[in-house]
Design a protein around this motif. Structure first.
Motif, short mmCIF file in Angstrom:
data_model
loop_
_atom_site.label_atom_id
_atom_site.label_comp_id
_atom_site.label_asym_id
_atom_site.label_seq_id
_atom_site.Cartn_x
_atom_site.Cartn_y
_atom_site.Cartn_z
N PHE A 129 0.67 -1.20 -0.05
CA PHE A 129 0.05 0.10 0.09
C PHE A 129 1.02 1.17 0.10
CE2 PHE A 129 -2.51 3.20 2.13
CZ PHE A 129 -3.45 3.26 1.44
N GLY A 130 2.05 1.42 0.73
CA GLY A 130 2.84 2.24 0.71
C GLY A 130 3.48 2.84 -0.74
N LYS A 131 3.47 1.74 -1.48
CA LYS A 131 4.11 1.71 -2.84
C LYS A 131 3.10 2.69 -3.88
CE LYS A 131 7.81 -1.55 -3.27
NZ LYS A 131 8.16 -2.69 -4.00
N VAL A 132 1.76 1.93 -3.69
CA VAL A 132 0.78 2.69 -4.19
C VAL A 132 0.51 3.99 -3.88
CG1 VAL A 132 -1.72 2.34 -4.79
CG2 VAL A 132 -0.33 0.29 -4.56
N LYS A 133 0.54 4.15 -2.54
CA LYS A 133 0.48 5.60 -2.20
C LYS A 133 1.22 6.65 -2.58
CE LYS A 133 -0.11 7.97 2.42
NZ LYS A 133 0.14 7.82 3.89
N LYS A 134 2.49 6.15 -2.72
CA LYS A 134 3.59 7.06 -3.14
C LYS A 134 3.28 7.26 -4.52
CE LYS A 134 8.74 7.38 -3.20
NZ LYS A 134 9.94 6.77 -2.80
N ILE A 135 3.23 6.49 -5.48
CA ILE A 135 2.97 6.81 -6.89
C ILE A 135 1.87 7.35 -7.10
CG2 ILE A 135 2.23 5.56 -8.80
CD1 ILE A 135 3.97 2.91 -8.17
N PHE A 136 0.60 7.14 -6.09
CA PHE A 136 -0.67 7.90 -6.44
C PHE A 136 -0.29 9.32 -6.12
CE2 PHE A 136 -4.30 10.12 -4.57
CZ PHE A 136 -5.32 10.05 -5.71
N THR A 152 2.66 11.08 -5.88
CA THR A 152 3.48 11.85 -6.96
C THR A 152 2.87 11.91 -8.11
OG1 THR A 152 5.30 10.38 -6.09
CG2 THR A 152 5.62 11.19 -8.03
N GLY A 153 2.02 11.23 -8.63
CA GLY A 153 1.06 11.48 -9.78
C GLY A 153 0.36 12.78 -9.72
N VAL A 154 -0.55 12.66 -8.59
CA VAL A 154 -1.29 13.80 -8.26
C VAL A 154 -0.55 15.28 -8.11
CG1 VAL A 154 -3.02 14.99 -6.48
CG2 VAL A 154 -3.23 12.40 -7.15
N PHE A 155 0.54 15.12 -7.43
CA PHE A 155 1.07 16.45 -7.24
C PHE A 155 1.89 16.88 -8.50
CE2 PHE A 155 1.40 15.42 -2.96
CZ PHE A 155 0.70 16.99 -2.16
N GLY A 156 2.43 15.91 -9.61
CA GLY A 156 2.88 16.08 -10.84
C GLY A 156 1.86 16.74 -11.93
N ILE A 157 0.64 16.33 -11.54
CA ILE A 157 -0.44 16.92 -12.51
C ILE A 157 -0.81 18.27 -11.80
CG2 ILE A 157 -2.99 16.80 -12.99
CD1 ILE A 157 -2.62 13.62 -12.75
N LEU A 158 -0.87 18.52 -10.42
CA LEU A 158 -1.09 19.71 -10.09
C LEU A 158 0.09 20.90 -10.34
CD1 LEU A 158 -2.21 19.04 -6.28
CD2 LEU A 158 -3.61 20.01 -8.37
N TYR A 159 1.47 20.36 -10.54
CA TYR A 159 2.39 21.12 -10.83
C TYR A 159 2.29 21.84 -12.41
CZ TYR A 159 5.07 20.45 -6.69
OH TYR A 159 5.49 20.24 -5.49
N VAL A 160 1.87 20.83 -13.33
CA VAL A 160 1.64 21.08 -14.75
C VAL A 160 0.29 21.97 -14.82
CG1 VAL A 160 0.96 19.75 -16.92
CG2 VAL A 160 2.76 18.79 -15.60
N ALA A 217 0.88 21.56 1.14
CA ALA A 217 0.06 20.18 1.12
C ALA A 217 1.22 19.08 0.79
CB ALA A 217 -1.06 20.20 -0.11
N ARG A 218 2.28 19.44 -0.09
CA ARG A 218 3.16 18.57 -0.29
C ARG A 218 4.12 18.25 0.96
NH1 ARG A 218 5.11 15.44 -4.60
NH2 ARG A 218 7.13 15.06 -4.41
N TYR A 219 4.38 19.33 1.75
CA TYR A 219 5.13 19.22 3.02
C TYR A 219 4.40 18.51 3.93
CZ TYR A 219 6.94 20.77 7.31
OH TYR A 219 7.52 20.81 8.82
N LEU A 220 3.00 18.83 4.17
CA LEU A 220 2.35 17.88 5.01
C LEU A 220 2.05 16.45 4.56
CD1 LEU A 220 -0.50 20.45 6.12
CD2 LEU A 220 1.59 19.86 7.42
N SER A 221 2.15 16.21 3.43
CA SER A 221 2.04 14.82 2.67
C SER A 221 3.21 14.05 3.20
CB SER A 221 1.82 14.88 1.38
OG SER A 221 1.69 13.51 1.08
N LYS A 222 4.27 14.80 2.96
CA LYS A 222 5.78 14.12 3.03
C LYS A 222 5.88 13.94 4.70
CE LYS A 222 8.59 15.18 -0.81
NZ LYS A 222 9.44 14.12 -0.95
N ARG A 223 5.49 15.02 5.29
CA ARG A 223 5.86 14.99 7.02
C ARG A 223 4.75 13.63 7.53
NH1 ARG A 223 4.31 19.56 11.11
NH2 ARG A 223 5.21 18.31 13.19
N SER A 224 3.61 13.42 7.16
CA SER A 224 2.95 12.65 7.76
C SER A 224 3.17 11.21 7.25
CB SER A 224 1.28 12.75 7.20
OG SER A 224 0.97 12.47 5.73
N SER A 225 3.78 11.20 6.15
CA SER A 225 4.19 9.45 5.70
C SER A 225 5.35 9.25 6.46
CB SER A 225 4.34 9.86 3.98
OG SER A 225 5.54 10.46 3.91
N ASN A 226 6.31 10.22 6.58
CA ASN A 226 7.62 10.15 7.32
C ASN A 226 7.23 9.62 8.79
OD1 ASN A 226 9.33 10.30 5.16
ND2 ASN A 226 9.65 12.65 5.87
#
Length: 75
Positions: free
Chosen positions: A2-9, A11-19, A55-64
């Motif tokens: 689940f961690g891999k799926v969450k990480k890929i998901f 990463t994809g969502v934030f990539g779409i937001l950056y674009v 959002a990116r910071y909080l996402s990384k912080r909560s996953s760590n």
């Protein structure tokens, strides 16, 4: 697993937001009808950028913290 799926998901969502942010920036700079509307658009985009960074910071912080806590805390 689940961690891999969450990480890929996420990463994809934030990539779409950056674009999306870059596309909005190009739109505001290129097709703004007046200078005032361009400044308002850039102000809103900077607010959106700050929210995206938070959002990116909080996402990384909560996953760590979830990765290192294991349900209990050591002293």
């Amino acid at each position: 697993m689940f961690g891999k799926v969450k990480k890929i998901f996420f990463t994809g969502v934030f990539g779409i937001l950056y674009v999306s942010f870059v596309a909005q920036l190009v739109y505001v700079i290129g097709w703004a009808p007046s200078f005032d509307s361009m400044l308002i658009g850039l102000g809103l985009l900077s607010l959106e950028w700050l929210i995206l960074i938070a959002a990116r910071y909080l996402s990384k912080r909560s996953s760590n913290s979830a990765q290192h806590s294991n349900g209990y805390r050591r002293r």
